[in-house]
Design a protein around this motif. Structure first.
Motif, PDB file in Angstrom:
ATOM      1  N   TRP A 252     -34.266 -30.546  50.344  1.00 50.57           N
ATOM      2  CA  TRP A 252     -34.440 -32.003  50.276  1.00 50.57           C
ATOM      3  C   TRP A 252     -33.749 -32.581  51.493  1.00 50.57           C
ATOM      4  CZ3 TRP A 252     -37.332 -34.083  46.279  1.00 50.57           C
ATOM      5  CH2 TRP A 252     -37.683 -33.169  45.266  1.00 50.57           C
ATOM      6  N   MET A 253     -34.552 -33.023  52.467  1.00 46.82           N
ATOM      7  CA  MET A 253     -34.045 -33.365  53.789  1.00 46.82           C
ATOM      8  C   MET A 253     -34.131 -34.860  54.061  1.00 46.82           C
ATOM      9  SD  MET A 253     -35.712 -30.217  55.953  1.00 46.82           S
ATOM     10  CE  MET A 253     -34.757 -30.674  57.398  1.00 46.82           C
ATOM     11  N   LYS A 254     -33.191 -35.301  54.862  1.00 46.35           N
ATOM     12  CA  LYS A 254     -33.174 -36.667  55.382  1.00 46.35           C
ATOM     13  C   LYS A 254     -33.044 -36.553  56.890  1.00 46.35           C
ATOM     14  CE  LYS A 254     -31.240 -41.187  54.208  1.00 46.35           C
ATOM     15  NZ  LYS A 254     -30.196 -41.897  53.435  1.00 46.35           N
ATOM     16  N   GLY A 255     -34.178 -36.648  57.578  1.00 42.67           N
ATOM     17  CA  GLY A 255     -34.184 -36.340  59.002  1.00 42.67           C
ATOM     18  C   GLY A 255     -34.059 -34.839  59.186  1.00 42.67           C
ATOM     19  N   ASP A 256     -33.087 -34.411  59.961  1.00 38.84           N
ATOM     20  CA  ASP A 256     -32.811 -32.991  60.154  1.00 38.84           C
ATOM     21  C   ASP A 256     -31.654 -32.506  59.277  1.00 38.84           C
ATOM     22  OD1 ASP A 256     -34.820 -32.792  62.037  1.00 38.84           O
ATOM     23  OD2 ASP A 256     -33.474 -33.259  63.723  1.00 38.84           O
ATOM     24  N   GLU A 257     -31.166 -33.356  58.402  1.00 36.34           N
ATOM     25  CA  GLU A 257     -30.038 -33.013  57.550  1.00 36.34           C
ATOM     26  C   GLU A 257     -30.532 -32.537  56.186  1.00 36.34           C
ATOM     27  OE1 GLU A 257     -26.047 -35.112  55.577  1.00 36.34           O
ATOM     28  OE2 GLU A 257     -27.514 -36.289  56.726  1.00 36.34           O
ATOM     29  N   ILE A 258     -29.974 -31.429  55.707  1.00 32.91           N
ATOM     30  CA  ILE A 258     -30.298 -30.912  54.377  1.00 32.91           C
ATOM     31  C   ILE A 258     -29.340 -31.551  53.373  1.00 32.91           C
ATOM     32  CG2 ILE A 258     -30.472 -28.862  52.931  1.00 32.91           C
ATOM     33  CD1 ILE A 258     -31.037 -27.230  55.416  1.00 32.91           C
ATOM     34  N   ILE A 259     -29.873 -32.402  52.512  1.00 29.96           N
ATOM     35  CA  ILE A 259     -29.035 -33.076  51.528  1.00 29.96           C
ATOM     36  C   ILE A 259     -28.687 -32.134  50.386  1.00 29.96           C
ATOM     37  CG2 ILE A 259     -28.886 -35.015  49.939  1.00 29.96           C
ATOM     38  CD1 ILE A 259     -28.835 -35.820  52.859  1.00 29.96           C
ATOM     39  N   ARG A 260     -29.684 -31.429  49.852  1.00 28.49           N
ATOM     40  CA  ARG A 260     -29.445 -30.497  48.755  1.00 28.49           C
ATOM     41  C   ARG A 260     -30.545 -29.433  48.753  1.00 28.49           C
ATOM     42  NH1 ARG A 260     -31.877 -32.593  43.120  1.00 28.49           N
ATOM     43  NH2 ARG A 260     -33.708 -33.652  43.929  1.00 28.49           N
ATOM     44  N   VAL A 261     -30.294 -28.368  48.014  1.00 25.65           N
ATOM     45  CA  VAL A 261     -31.226 -27.256  47.883  1.00 25.65           C
ATOM     46  C   VAL A 261     -31.465 -27.009  46.402  1.00 25.65           C
ATOM     47  CG1 VAL A 261     -31.684 -24.836  48.436  1.00 25.65           C
ATOM     48  CG2 VAL A 261     -30.328 -26.232  50.010  1.00 25.65           C
ATOM     49  N   THR A 262     -32.737 -26.889  46.008  1.00 23.50           N
ATOM     50  CA  THR A 262     -33.080 -26.636  44.614  1.00 23.50           C
ATOM     51  C   THR A 262     -34.104 -25.506  44.523  1.00 23.50           C
ATOM     52  OG1 THR A 262     -34.925 -28.223  44.566  1.00 23.50           O
ATOM     53  CG2 THR A 262     -32.719 -29.076  44.058  1.00 23.50           C
ATOM     54  N   THR A 263     -34.372 -25.091  43.300  1.00 23.25           N
ATOM     55  CA  THR A 263     -35.424 -24.108  43.071  1.00 23.25           C
ATOM     56  C   THR A 263     -36.790 -24.776  43.209  1.00 23.25           C
ATOM     57  OG1 THR A 263     -35.376 -24.557  40.690  1.00 23.25           O
ATOM     58  CG2 THR A 263     -34.010 -22.748  41.500  1.00 23.25           C
ATOM     59  N   ARG A 264     -37.820 -23.978  43.347  1.00 21.67           N
ATOM     60  CA  ARG A 264     -39.181 -24.496  43.351  1.00 21.67           C
ATOM     61  C   ARG A 264     -39.629 -24.681  41.905  1.00 21.67           C
ATOM     62  NH1 ARG A 264     -42.237 -21.094  48.202  1.00 21.67           N
ATOM     63  NH2 ARG A 264     -40.595 -21.363  49.779  1.00 21.67           N
ATOM     64  N   GLN A 265     -40.083 -25.887  41.582  1.00 19.74           N
ATOM     65  CA  GLN A 265     -40.428 -26.206  40.204  1.00 19.74           C
ATOM     66  C   GLN A 265     -41.894 -26.606  40.090  1.00 19.74           C
ATOM     67  OE1 GLN A 265     -37.606 -29.261  39.140  1.00 19.74           O
ATOM     68  NE2 GLN A 265     -35.921 -27.819  38.940  1.00 19.74           N
ATOM     69  N   ASN A 266     -42.468 -26.350  38.914  1.00 24.09           N
ATOM     70  CA  ASN A 266     -43.857 -26.714  38.673  1.00 24.09           C
ATOM     71  C   ASN A 266     -43.952 -28.168  38.231  1.00 24.09           C
ATOM     72  OD1 ASN A 266     -43.014 -26.751  35.998  1.00 24.09           O
ATOM     73  ND2 ASN A 266     -43.978 -24.809  35.470  1.00 24.09           N
ATOM     74  N   GLN A 267     -45.140 -28.593  37.785  1.00 26.36           N
ATOM     75  CA  GLN A 267     -45.343 -29.993  37.443  1.00 26.36           C
ATOM     76  C   GLN A 267     -44.576 -30.415  36.195  1.00 26.36           C
ATOM     77  OE1 GLN A 267     -49.384 -30.798  36.113  1.00 26.36           O
ATOM     78  NE2 GLN A 267     -49.701 -28.625  35.685  1.00 26.36           N
ATOM     79  N   TYR A 268     -44.072 -29.454  35.425  1.00 25.12           N
ATOM     80  CA  TYR A 268     -43.299 -29.775  34.227  1.00 25.12           C
ATOM     81  C   TYR A 268     -41.802 -29.639  34.476  1.00 25.12           C
ATOM     82  CZ  TYR A 268     -47.958 -29.158  32.319  1.00 25.12           C
ATOM     83  OH  TYR A 268     -49.310 -29.255  32.089  1.00 25.12           O
ATOM     84  N   GLY A 269     -41.415 -29.498  35.738  1.00 28.80           N
ATOM     85  CA  GLY A 269     -40.004 -29.428  36.087  1.00 28.80           C
ATOM     86  C   GLY A 269     -39.350 -28.108  35.756  1.00 28.80           C
ATOM     87  N   GLU A 270     -40.141 -27.039  35.605  1.00 26.48           N
ATOM     88  CA  GLU A 270     -39.593 -25.726  35.270  1.00 26.48           C
ATOM     89  C   GLU A 270     -39.522 -24.853  36.517  1.00 26.48           C
ATOM     90  OE1 GLU A 270     -41.400 -25.656  30.722  1.00 26.48           O
ATOM     91  OE2 GLU A 270     -42.279 -24.401  32.281  1.00 26.48           O
ATOM     92  N   SER A 271     -38.405 -24.189  36.696  1.00 23.94           N
ATOM     93  CA  SER A 271     -38.169 -23.388  37.904  1.00 23.94           C
ATOM     94  C   SER A 271     -39.076 -22.176  37.937  1.00 23.94           C
ATOM     95  CB  SER A 271     -36.705 -22.940  37.958  1.00 23.94           C
ATOM     96  OG  SER A 271     -35.837 -24.056  38.004  1.00 23.94           O
TER      97      SER A 271
END
Length: 338
Positions: A252-271
């Motif tokens: 999750w980036m803002k410009g070239d800065e990485i704000i946070r890192v998460t898992t890849r999730q489907n449309q139901y929010g499941e990793s």
């Protein structure tokens, strides 16, 4: 040769699908897709034994099966009820279901602080979505909300127990992803809370995944705390070389800065795949990652609306010069017809 297993025909809001025996009503509805899928705050498909706690997925069974067409007398939890051949379910088409979901949402919000303006989960919170869809304009409760003292559970994860709805996702995830149990649900009833054993820090290599499974803002990322609103960031699929996990994540980036890192999730929010703490909390530089491209967010939220695409049915606005030319052309054609 093994015999082919006969599939069950199930109808949800007038749409029929064939599923294998043992499939739950919720998974059958997901096979159909669309708005007929009940919401789920505690059910999480990758986690065994999850579900049956929040009651937001209640549905009405208007026909039990072809063998016994009688309707079920009460609403059932779709995440725990298996289908029968010929079963008919009402979700959006049932007034009782919508009234019950509204009541369940009100119960979930009884002790919730509703601090969306300062909560890091705002914009991707399932309870926030339910609150906007089924919530009341004002509360009917007159007593004080349940509150808990802040508790430090480590340098990476922030626990805000006041927001917790006791879905137990984080406890189940920790039991399945870690070798030893370090936190759980203490006490009972109105005093129940998520806590660690004697204020012990959660430091397992995969314990950061409890942040992604939490449907509300009870567990958030300390390294991204108050860094940016989620709708101001751009989710990017990326991967890295990691000897602990697959290394596939969303930046999750803002410009070239990485704000946070998460898992890849489907449309139901499941990793889709779990990631380790090193990828989640420590690799905040672009040099660690290989960017694959923008992440398409399937789940309806403010993030999925951040697509800079022109709707096909949007009217075209003309400037004054073009409008004048068109009006003169129409006038000339009208004079020719006369």
């Amino acid at each position: 040769m093994s015999e082919e297993v006969k599939k069950f025909k199930v109808t949800v809001d007038g749409q029929t699908v064939e599923v294998a025996p043992g499939t739950t009503i919720l998974e059958a509805a997901r096979a159909i897709g669309g708005k007929s899928v009940p919401p789920a705050m505690c059910y999480y498909k990758p986690l065994e034994t999850s579900g049956g706690r929040c009651r937001t997925c209640l549905v009405e069974v208007s026909k039990g099966s072809d063998a016994d067409p009688r309707p079920m007398p009460k609403l059932v939890a779709s995440c725990r009820t298996t289908v029968m051949d010929g079963m008919e379910i009402k979700n959006l088409q049932s007034e009782k279901t919508q009234e019950a979901r509204k009541a369940v949402t009100e119960f979930l919000l009884v002790n919730h602080p509703l601090d969306c303006p300062v909560c890091d989960q705002a914009g991707e919170c399932h309870l926030q979505d339910l609150g906007y869809e089924h919530g009341l304009e004002r509360t009917r409760t007159e007593f004080e909300r349940r509150t808990f003292e802040p508790e430090d559970i480590g340098p990476y994860i922030k626990l805000h127990m006041n927001r917790c709805i006791l879905c137990a996702r984080c406890v189940i995830a920790a039991n399945q992803l870690t070798e030893k149990r370090e936190h759980g649900i203490l006490f009972r009833g109105d005093h129940a809370e998520i806590s660690t054993y004697l204020n012990k820090a959660l430091d397992n290599d995969f314990i950061g995944n409890v942040i992604d499974v939490c449907p509300v803002g009870a567990l958030t990322d300390r390294t991204a705390r108050f860094a940016s609103r989620v709708w101001f960031t751009k989710p990017m699929d990326a991967h890295c070389s990691c000897d602990k996990c697959s290394g596939k994540a969303v930046l999750w980036m803002k410009g070239d800065e990485i704000i946070r890192v998460t898992t890849r999730q489907n449309q139901y929010g499941e990793s889709e795949e779990w990631i380790c703490n090193s990828c989640r909390f420590e690799k905040k530089e672009l040099s660690y990652w290989t960017i694959e491209g923008p992440r398409h967010i399937d789940r309806h939220s403010v993030i999925s609306l951040n697509h800079y695409q022109k709707p096909q049915d949007e009217p075209v606005l003309l400037d004054n010069f073009q409008a004048k030319q068109l009006s003169e052309k129409d006038e000339a054609e009208a004079n020719e017809q006369i």
